[in-house]
Design a protein around this motif. Structure first.
Motif, PDB file in Angstrom:
ATOM      1  N   GLY A 184       5.249   8.910   8.085  1.00  0.00           N
ATOM      2  CA  GLY A 184       3.868   9.362   8.016  1.00  0.00           C
ATOM      3  C   GLY A 184       3.074   8.737   6.887  1.00  0.00           C
ATOM      4  O   GLY A 184       1.871   9.006   6.757  1.00  0.00           O
ATOM      5  N   ALA A 185       3.711   7.897   6.071  1.00  0.00           N
ATOM      6  CA  ALA A 185       2.982   7.244   4.985  1.00  0.00           C
ATOM      7  C   ALA A 185       1.929   6.291   5.533  1.00  0.00           C
ATOM      8  O   ALA A 185       0.884   6.070   4.914  1.00  0.00           O
ATOM      9  N   ILE A 186       2.200   5.726   6.701  1.00  0.00           N
ATOM     10  CA  ILE A 186       1.279   4.807   7.368  1.00  0.00           C
ATOM     11  C   ILE A 186       0.956   5.368   8.744  1.00  0.00           C
ATOM     12  O   ILE A 186       1.854   5.731   9.504  1.00  0.00           O
TER      13      ILE A 186
ATOM     14  N   LEU B 142       0.836  -1.208   0.000  1.00  0.00           N
ATOM     15  CA  LEU B 142       0.000   0.000   0.000  1.00  0.00           C
ATOM     16  C   LEU B 142       0.868   1.256   0.000  1.00  0.00           C
ATOM     17  O   LEU B 142       0.538   2.252  -0.674  1.00  0.00           O
ATOM     18  N   ALA B 143       1.969   1.235   0.747  1.00  0.00           N
ATOM     19  CA  ALA B 143       2.874   2.389   0.765  1.00  0.00           C
ATOM     20  C   ALA B 143       3.476   2.629  -0.608  1.00  0.00           C
ATOM     21  O   ALA B 143       3.650   3.782  -1.038  1.00  0.00           O
ATOM     22  N   GLU B 144       3.798   1.552  -1.323  1.00  0.00           N
ATOM     23  CA  GLU B 144       4.318   1.697  -2.691  1.00  0.00           C
ATOM     24  C   GLU B 144       3.242   2.256  -3.616  1.00  0.00           C
ATOM     25  O   GLU B 144       3.515   3.113  -4.463  1.00  0.00           O
TER      26      GLU B 144
ATOM     27  N   PRO C 284      -0.955   9.534  -4.450  1.00  0.00           N
ATOM     28  CA  PRO C 284      -0.859  10.110  -3.098  1.00  0.00           C
ATOM     29  C   PRO C 284      -2.187  10.191  -2.351  1.00  0.00           C
ATOM     30  O   PRO C 284      -2.196  10.374  -1.131  1.00  0.00           O
ATOM     31  N   ALA C 285      -3.308  10.049  -3.053  1.00  0.00           N
ATOM     32  CA  ALA C 285      -4.604  10.072  -2.378  1.00  0.00           C
ATOM     33  C   ALA C 285      -4.877   8.786  -1.598  1.00  0.00           C
ATOM     34  O   ALA C 285      -5.832   8.710  -0.826  1.00  0.00           O
ATOM     35  N   THR C 286      -4.032   7.788  -1.797  1.00  0.00           N
ATOM     36  CA  THR C 286      -4.185   6.525  -1.074  1.00  0.00           C
ATOM     37  C   THR C 286      -3.847   6.745   0.396  1.00  0.00           C
ATOM     38  O   THR C 286      -2.788   7.284   0.728  1.00  0.00           O
ATOM     39  N   GLU C 287      -4.750   6.323   1.263  1.00  0.00           N
ATOM     40  CA  GLU C 287      -4.569   6.512   2.699  1.00  0.00           C
ATOM     41  C   GLU C 287      -4.441   5.151   3.380  1.00  0.00           C
ATOM     42  O   GLU C 287      -5.177   4.217   3.073  1.00  0.00           O
ATOM     43  N   ILE C 288      -3.496   5.055   4.328  1.00  0.00           N
ATOM     44  CA  ILE C 288      -3.189   3.764   4.957  1.00  0.00           C
ATOM     45  C   ILE C 288      -3.211   3.922   6.472  1.00  0.00           C
ATOM     46  O   ILE C 288      -2.499   4.762   7.032  1.00  0.00           O
TER      47      ILE C 288
END
Length: 426
Positions: free
Chosen positions: A271-273, A221-223, A229-233
């Protein structure tokens, strides 16, 4: 295949499952000249692994091939993979399991689309104790040709735990609304960057779990987030710290396993996750806008997060229902063989090492019945294939009456670089 009475010595050893450990069992059996039948629920060898074929193992090829299986393959035109390469699940099936299943020795003994639905002793149930060992073991099979029974001299259950997920809710029970929320559940190892990409790109996903399945999904998911960038984890764990999953980093003797934890820690710190700790799921509530609210109830109050998808990597549990008519000795905590449980207890051990063990540790009161592989670990999550290969070498030796070989167990597993013995906040 028959249901008629036969002398136990004339009957086959039945192996349940044609994954890595099941095929290793079969390879060891046929190499000793023991009549063998392998029953595989899927359409091909390693069918369950194909469900997560996109995921890379953290054990390189040198730990992923059974020694006796290798001997059978080396009699063919098989080309051994590079020992230091990390295979994916698909690689394991394509480059090892399917060629091994196709060897002249194993191909005739494997029956696909054959799901085992029960095991017992011929003509008696579990309440009968006198003379059990004089009765053949019985394996009931559901196949496209109907339901039938096979009589066996021994059973090796290598059926694994895939498809027997632990529930999301606390206390080992489903959360309120968990069944109704099935449309939002993605399975423990979705193909985030491949076939399932549209389900996650630009959306909010909650991943629950503290194992390597959770780590793989989070990193995928981070990849994905890097390109969208709208992907939120969000990552939720029941404990107070993710240190155990971060692992030993460079100190891990399996570089792939160490790198997994290192990368995950970096993604959280960047902060990606978003990491939620002390998050115990109690309720799942569909919303009018098509999203799902996941609620955690703790003494300090309720907390919730609303998401588009939920990947529950909460681990697996063994299906012991098919073994109910046999006399087993299982640990009440882990549902693993009672002598094995203390060696693998995740409340004590968080590293990938385990004391050497074989047939004597895996034996049950029901003679010549063994649970091996991932299923032998019950609910403990730290199984490695190399462990299973040594298990079945010893088990097959015991079945063959070779007590010296069965008792000579040699198992050296790579250190994880971190081993917690506090049972708590590690």
């Amino acid at each position: 295949m028959t249901t008629e009475h036969s002398a136990p010595s004339a009957l086959p050893v039945v192996v349940v499952g044609a994954g890595p450990i099941g095929l290793a069992s079969a390879a060891n059996l046929v190499s000793r000249g023991i009549r063998t039948v392998v029953l595989e629920a899927g359409a091909h060898a390693g069918a369950a692994i194909s469900d997560w074929g996109h995921v890379s193992l953290f054990s390189p090829w040198r730990y992923s091939i059974d020694p006796v299986g290798r001997e059978l393959l080396e009699r063919t035109d098989w080309v051994s993979p590079d020992a230091e390469i990390l295979p994916t699940g698909a690689d394991l099936v394509r480059e090892y399991l399917q060629p091994l299943a196709a060897t002249a020795e194993l191909a005739p003994v494997i029956h696909y689309n054959s799901r085992v639905i029960g095991m017992s002793r011929q003509g008696i149930d579990s309440t009968k104790t006198i003379g059990r060992e004089r009765r053949p073991l019985l394996v009931r099979v559901d196949s496209p040709d109907g339901v039938y029974d096979i009589l066996a001299s021994a059973i090796i259950d290598a059926s694994g735990t895939w498809c027997h997920n632990n529930p999301i809710g606390a206390s080992g029970l489903p959360a309120t609304g968990e069944t109704e929320a099935s449309a939002w559940l993605t399975g423990p190892l979705p193909d985030v960057l491949g076939r399932d990409r549209a389900r996650f790109a630009g959306k909010h996903t909650l991943v629950i779990g503290m194992g390597h399945s959770a780590a793989n999904t989070l990193l995928a998911l981070a990849e994905l987030r890097e390109s969208d960038p709208a992907t939120e984890i969000t990552w939720a764990i029941r404990g107070r710290s993710a240190r155990r999953l971060y692992g030993g980093g460079a100190a891990d003797e399996l570089p792939g396993r160490g790198a997994l934890g290192t990368r995950l820690k970096a993604a959280v710190e960047s902060g990606a996750i978003t990491l939620l700790t002390d998050f115990t799921v109690t309720e799942l509530t569909p919303q009018p806008d098509g999203r799902l609210t996941v609620t955690s109830s703790n003494p300090d109050g309720d907390h919730s997060v609303t998401v588009d998808a939920l990947a529950a990597a909460t681990g697996f549990r063994p299906d012991i229902g098919i073994l109910r008519e046999l006399h087993l000795s299982l640990d009440p905590v882990l549902e693993a063989p009672i002598e094995l449980a203390p060696l693998i207890d995740p409340n004590v051990h968080s590293c990938g090492t385990v004391e050497p063990h074989g047939a004597s540790v895996l034996a049950h009161p029901e003679k010549n019945v063994y649970i091996v592989g991932m299923k032998s670990y019950g609910r403990a999550p730290t199984f490695l294939m190399a462990t299973g290969y040594e298990q079945v070498r010893s088990v097959v030796a015991a079945i063959a009456g070779d007590a010296e070989s069965a008792g000579r167990v040699n198992l050296m597993l790579p250190e994880s670089g971190v081993c917690c013995s506090t049972g708590g906040g590690c």
